[in-house]
Design an enzyme around this catalytic site. Structure first.
Site, PDB file in Angstrom:
ATOM      1  N   LEU A 152       0.828  -1.215   0.000  1.00 17.87           N
ATOM      2  CA  LEU A 152       0.000   0.000   0.000  1.00 17.87           C
ATOM      3  C   LEU A 152       0.856   1.256   0.000  1.00 17.87           C
ATOM      4  O   LEU A 152       0.436   2.304  -0.482  1.00 17.87           O
ATOM      5  CB  LEU A 152      -0.903   0.015   1.235  1.00 17.87           C
ATOM      6  CG  LEU A 152      -1.948  -1.087   1.324  1.00 17.87           C
ATOM      7  CD1 LEU A 152      -2.559  -1.114   2.723  1.00 17.87           C
ATOM      8  CD2 LEU A 152      -3.024  -0.887   0.271  1.00 17.87           C
ATOM      9  N   THR A 201      -3.409   5.297   4.524  1.00 13.54           N
ATOM     10  CA  THR A 201      -2.066   4.814   4.185  1.00 13.54           C
ATOM     11  C   THR A 201      -1.084   5.986   4.271  1.00 13.54           C
ATOM     12  O   THR A 201      -0.012   5.862   4.875  1.00 13.54           O
ATOM     13  CB  THR A 201      -2.053   4.174   2.789  1.00 13.54           C
ATOM     14  OG1 THR A 201      -2.972   3.083   2.804  1.00 13.54           O
ATOM     15  CG2 THR A 201      -0.670   3.664   2.428  1.00 13.54           C
ATOM     16  N   GLU A 207       2.140   6.414   6.640  1.00 11.15           N
ATOM     17  CA  GLU A 207       3.485   6.613   6.071  1.00 11.15           C
ATOM     18  C   GLU A 207       4.089   7.945   6.522  1.00 11.15           C
ATOM     19  O   GLU A 207       5.291   8.026   6.786  1.00 11.15           O
ATOM     20  CB  GLU A 207       3.444   6.527   4.536  1.00 11.15           C
ATOM     21  CG  GLU A 207       2.907   5.221   3.948  1.00 11.15           C
ATOM     22  CD  GLU A 207       3.565   3.945   4.449  1.00 11.15           C
ATOM     23  OE1 GLU A 207       4.671   4.011   5.018  1.00 11.15           O
ATOM     24  OE2 GLU A 207       2.962   2.869   4.267  1.00 11.15           O
ATOM     25  N   THR A 261       1.697   4.279  24.301  1.00 12.56           N
ATOM     26  CA  THR A 261       1.084   3.207  23.514  1.00 12.56           C
ATOM     27  C   THR A 261       1.413   1.882  24.217  1.00 12.56           C
ATOM     28  O   THR A 261       2.568   1.640  24.542  1.00 12.56           O
ATOM     29  CB  THR A 261       1.656   3.169  22.080  1.00 12.56           C
ATOM     30  OG1 THR A 261       3.078   3.028  22.141  1.00 12.56           O
ATOM     31  CG2 THR A 261       1.312   4.432  21.302  1.00 12.56           C
ATOM     32  N   ASP A 318      -8.556   1.049   6.875  1.00 15.86           N
ATOM     33  CA  ASP A 318      -8.633   2.503   7.048  1.00 15.86           C
ATOM     34  C   ASP A 318      -9.752   2.925   8.004  1.00 15.86           C
ATOM     35  O   ASP A 318      -9.578   3.832   8.808  1.00 15.86           O
ATOM     36  CB  ASP A 318      -8.856   3.189   5.691  1.00 15.86           C
ATOM     37  CG  ASP A 318      -7.551   3.348   4.904  1.00 15.86           C
ATOM     38  OD1 ASP A 318      -6.545   2.705   5.274  1.00 15.86           O
ATOM     39  OD2 ASP A 318      -7.557   4.107   3.914  1.00 15.86           O
TER      40      ASP A 318
END
Ligand code: ARG
Ligand code: ZN
Ligand code: CA
Length: 251
Positions: A120, A157, A161, A187, A223
């Protein structure tokens, strides 16, 4: 507020790959929502993590001046004979059928093209060679309108990125055995990539009761199932913009 100038290089062989200006602009708009925590789906963040969602104060704009100072739309279009590019930076060079970056210290270069093997997108971390600096995204996973293909049709995506480009690691730390780390304290530990549309909670690595933060942009879910960065991730991205990517921020 930091505004990052973006140039989108559309590298196309087929008509579909030559995505519209509207599709490009839809991606910029997704980035601006996601990075400023203005994405409507942030309402789905589990209550236990809501307080971690903060505005990064980072925004994106298509460049209005090219490297020579001439007016530009911030979109370049290059025809190619290459059917599919790989993760080898081929799209980033004219010699291999792509297009060279604009000066990577001053622009975020985003290449949009066809990619092989279900890839992707991919990104270069801060501190790498300038000739290959930037992010690459599959044409059908770029933006939220036009030639986008579900379940990667919401522009996430590029959000993922650009997260890498600003110094973020995958949330599970890339080791799949609970020993990996993303070097972000807020996290939770997290065993491996989640995919698809997981249901909360997903417990791994003794991280109960809340489990994996799979709805984070730095996981691998669809997504529609990713909708947050944490304040720790936001701090890391801002540290990148104050350090190795200083010139981008005009600082
Ligand atoms: N580099 C990852 C890949 O190519 C990107 C994952 C993006 N995830 C998404 N939901 N859009 O697999
Ligand atoms: Zn990634
Ligand atoms: Ca962590």
């Amino acid at each position: 507020l930091i505004t990052i100038p973006v140039v989108v290089h559309v590298v196309h062989r087929t008509e579909d790959e030559n995505i519209s200006d509207a599709q490009v602009k839809s991606q910029i708009s997704v980035l601006n929502k996601d990075f400023r925590a203005k994405n409507p789906d942030k309402s789905k963040v589990p209550a236990v993590w809501k307080s971690l969602v903060v505005d990064s104060k980072i925004q994106f704009a298509l460049a209005t001046k090219d490297p020579r100072g001439k007016q530009t739309t911030g979109i370049t279009r290059t025809a190619t004979t290459v059917e599919e590019f790989g993760p080898d930076n081929g799209v980033k060079s004219k010699k291999t059928g792509g297009v060279n970056p604009w000066p990577a210290d001053r622009y975020l270069n985003m290449w949009v093209c066809n990619l092989s093997g279900g890839l992707l997108g991919y990104a270069q971390f801060p501190g790498g060679p300038t000739k290959t600096d930037g992010v690459v995204v599959l044409f059908s996973a770029f933006g939220s309108t036009g030639k986008v293909n579900p379940p990667f049709n919401k522009g996430r995506t590029a959000t993922h990125e650009v997260g890498h480009y600003l110094g973020l690691r995958h949330i599970w730390g890339d080791r799949n055995d609970c020993t990996g780390s993303d070097f972000v304290a807020d996290t939770p530990p997290h065993q491996q990539a989640n995919t698809g549309k997981p249901k909360f909670p997903q417990i791994t690595c003794n991280n109960g009761p809340n489990g994996d933060m799979f709805m984070n942009y730095m996981d691998y879910v669809d997504d529609a199932s990713m909708f947050m960065f944490t304040s720790g991730q936001v701090a890391r991205m801002n540290a990148t913009l104050a350090g190795p990517r200083k010139k981008l921020a005009g600082l």
